[in-house]
Design an enzyme around this catalytic site. Structure first.
Site, PDB file in Angstrom:
ATOM      1  N   ASP A 102       0.793  -1.152  -0.105  1.00 22.40           N
ATOM      2  CA  ASP A 102       0.117   0.026  -0.011  1.00 22.40           C
ATOM      3  C   ASP A 102       0.796   1.032  -0.040  1.00 22.40           C
ATOM      4  O   ASP A 102       1.928   1.251   0.234  1.00 22.40           O
ATOM      5  CB  ASP A 102      -0.995  -0.008   1.223  1.00 22.40           C
ATOM      6  CG  ASP A 102      -1.944  -1.000   1.181  1.00 22.40           C
ATOM      7  OD1 ASP A 102      -2.194  -1.254  -0.251  1.00 22.40           O
ATOM      8  OD2 ASP A 102      -2.657  -1.324   2.118  1.00 22.40           O
ATOM      9  N   LYS A 136      -3.368   3.842  -3.352  1.00 25.86           N
ATOM     10  CA  LYS A 136      -3.909   5.095  -3.791  1.00 25.86           C
ATOM     11  C   LYS A 136      -2.970   6.002  -3.405  1.00 25.86           C
ATOM     12  O   LYS A 136      -2.370   6.034  -2.317  1.00 25.86           O
ATOM     13  CB  LYS A 136      -5.282   5.474  -3.099  1.00 25.86           C
ATOM     14  CG  LYS A 136      -6.346   4.500  -3.031  1.00 25.86           C
ATOM     15  CD  LYS A 136      -7.529   5.345  -2.552  1.00 25.86           C
ATOM     16  CE  LYS A 136      -8.864   4.280  -2.570  1.00 25.86           C
ATOM     17  NZ  LYS A 136      -8.660   3.627  -1.128  1.00 25.86           N
ATOM     18  N   MET A 150      -7.764   8.323   9.328  1.00 27.14           N
ATOM     19  CA  MET A 150      -8.174   8.795   8.174  1.00 27.14           C
ATOM     20  C   MET A 150      -8.947   9.888   8.213  1.00 27.14           C
ATOM     21  O   MET A 150     -10.068  10.253   7.659  1.00 27.14           O
ATOM     22  CB  MET A 150      -9.007   8.006   7.144  1.00 27.14           C
ATOM     23  CG  MET A 150      -8.069   6.537   6.747  1.00 27.14           C
ATOM     24  SD  MET A 150      -9.118   5.589   5.785  1.00 27.14           S
ATOM     25  CE  MET A 150      -9.810   4.337   7.460  1.00 27.14           C
TER      26      MET A 150
HETATM   27  C1  LIG Z   1      -6.531   3.000   5.416  1.00 29.33           C
HETATM   28  S1  LIG Z   1      -6.036   3.568   7.315  1.00 29.33           S
HETATM   29  C2  LIG Z   1      -5.148   1.970   7.641  1.00 29.33           C
HETATM   30  C3  LIG Z   1      -4.737   1.842   9.085  1.00 29.33           C
HETATM   31  C4  LIG Z   1      -3.894   0.590   9.377  1.00 29.33           C
HETATM   32  N1  LIG Z   1      -4.348  -0.549   8.988  1.00 29.33           N
HETATM   33  C5  LIG Z   1      -3.452   0.790  10.786  1.00 29.33           C
HETATM   34  O1  LIG Z   1      -3.806  -0.372  11.613  1.00 29.33           O
HETATM   35  O2  LIG Z   1      -2.598   1.459  11.366  1.00 29.33           O
HETATM   36  C6  LIG Z   1      -4.576   4.599   7.044  1.00 29.33           C
HETATM   37  C7  LIG Z   1      -4.559   5.657   8.294  1.00 29.33           C
HETATM   38  O3  LIG Z   1      -3.815   5.297   9.241  1.00 29.33           O
HETATM   39  C8  LIG Z   1      -3.213   6.152   9.861  1.00 29.33           C
HETATM   40  N2  LIG Z   1      -1.538   6.152   9.696  1.00 29.33           N
HETATM   41  C9  LIG Z   1      -0.990   5.285   9.109  1.00 29.33           C
HETATM   42  N3  LIG Z   1       0.324   5.126   9.148  1.00 29.33           N
HETATM   43  C10 LIG Z   1       0.468   6.388  10.055  1.00 29.33           C
HETATM   44  C11 LIG Z   1       1.574   7.152  10.486  1.00 29.33           C
HETATM   45  N4  LIG Z   1       2.908   6.762  10.297  1.00 29.33           N
HETATM   46  N5  LIG Z   1       1.387   8.333  11.400  1.00 29.33           N
HETATM   47  C12 LIG Z   1       0.123   8.438  11.604  1.00 29.33           C
HETATM   48  N6  LIG Z   1      -0.918   7.872  11.176  1.00 29.33           N
HETATM   49  C13 LIG Z   1      -0.883   6.987  10.458  1.00 29.33           C
HETATM   50  C14 LIG Z   1      -3.608   7.595   9.069  1.00 29.33           C
HETATM   51  O4  LIG Z   1      -4.722   8.034   9.842  1.00 29.33           O
HETATM   52  C15 LIG Z   1      -4.193   7.045   7.743  1.00 29.33           C
HETATM   53  O5  LIG Z   1      -4.815   7.684   7.002  1.00 29.33           O
END
Ligand SMILES: C[S@@+](CC[C@H](N)C(=O)[O-])C[C@H]1O[C@@H](n2cnc3c(N)ncnc32)[C@H](O)[C@@H]1O
Length: 256
Positions: free
Chosen positions: A40, A61, A173
């Site tokens: 991803d 995306k 998100m």
């Molecule tokens: C599609 S969701 C997937 C979440 C993922 N499966 C998890 O458990 O963290 C993606 C969201 O995770 C959060 N996210 C992912 N990586 C991050 C990071 N390094 N710092 C802050 N937020 C993060 C953000 O809110 C982002 O929009």
């Protein structure tokens, strides 16, 4: 060279928040053994580099452009597994937290492809922890809820069901909808002074933290620059400056 053949297995692997040191040992092993990695957009290059000689395909995306469709991802995984390739489906955080990992597991099961889930450290936990915010803390919050801020239909009923100030709210998100999220909580009776944090690109070189109050969250000036962000709302955010983050930063600086 004739490709190696193995019994079909797809590993749905959690990549954690970005820093490869936060991968599980099993995730790192699966990456090093993989023939094909489907990853991803939020998977960091440092994590991907552990995939050694595997073919790497980006299916996420990017900057508003649509990624590979979900059915197409399923098809690639199934076809490669049937050809005896070791497939890793690498998803940020934990594969089963707001990441459609469940749908991928269902598609693999329907196709009769054996699969495993390798849990990852979700940003919902890693982002607050790395900022020194305990999502629960005796006397402040004994529970937390994780919601998607992607659509009002997803978060509305959850937030409306919470007693104001009763627990910690973690939003993934949710950067684009932070004004609506904050407004909704305020209308439900949450105090304007409730501490709030936005944690951008946690555990990466571009990590940034914004700390303020619920009433300031909607207008918070963030330079997102394509970085992912996690929002935390609740009294526990006030603990962010209590030394944990400073300690962690000093530790990281020593390790560099
Ligand atoms: C599609 S969701 C997937 C979440 C993922 N499966 C998890 O458990 O963290 C993606 C969201 O995770 C959060 N996210 C992912 N990586 C991050 C990071 N390094 N710092 C802050 N937020 C993060 C953000 O809110 C982002 O929009």
């Amino acid at each position: 060279m004739t490709p190696r053949r193995f019994a079909p297995l797809v590993s749905l692997v959690g990549a954690g928040p970005g820093d490869p040191d936060l991968l599980t040992r099993k995730a790192a092993r699966r990456l090093s053994e993989a023939d094909l990695v489907l990853y991803d957009a939020l998977v960091t290059p440092e994590t991907l580099s552990l995939a050694g000689g595997a073919t790497r395909i980006s299916v996420g995306k990017r900057a508003g452009r649509p990624g590979t469709s979900q059915p197409a991802i399923h098809k690639i995984m199934i076809r490669a597994a049937r050809r005896g390739r070791r497939v890793v489906r690498l998803k940020c955080g934990d594969p089963f937290v707001l990441g459609r990992g469940g749908e991928e597991a269902q598609a693999l099961a329907a196709a009769g492809i054996p699969f495993e889930v390798v849990p990852g450290v979700s940003a919902a936990l890693a982002a607050p922890a790395l900022a020194g915010i305990p999502v629960t803390h005796r006397g402040l919050a004994s529970a937390f809820v994780v919601v998607s801020g992607h659509s009002e239909r997803a978060y509305g009923p959850v937030l409306d069901g919470l007693a104001p100030g009763s627990l910690t709210v973690v939003v993934l998100m949710g950067l684009a909808s932070r004004a609506e999220l904050a407004g909704r909580l305020l209308r439900r009776g949450w105090l304007p002074a409730t501490p709030a944090a936005v944690l951008l690109a946690t555990s990466t070189a571009t990590e940034t933290t914004w700390i303020g109050t619920l009433s300031e969250l909607g207008a918070s000036a963030l330079v997102e620059a394509g970085r992912p962000g996690t929002i935390v709302i609740g009294d526990v955010v006030a603990l962010a400056g209590a030394g944990v983050a400073e300690g962690a930063r000093a530790e990281a600086a020593r390790a560099r």
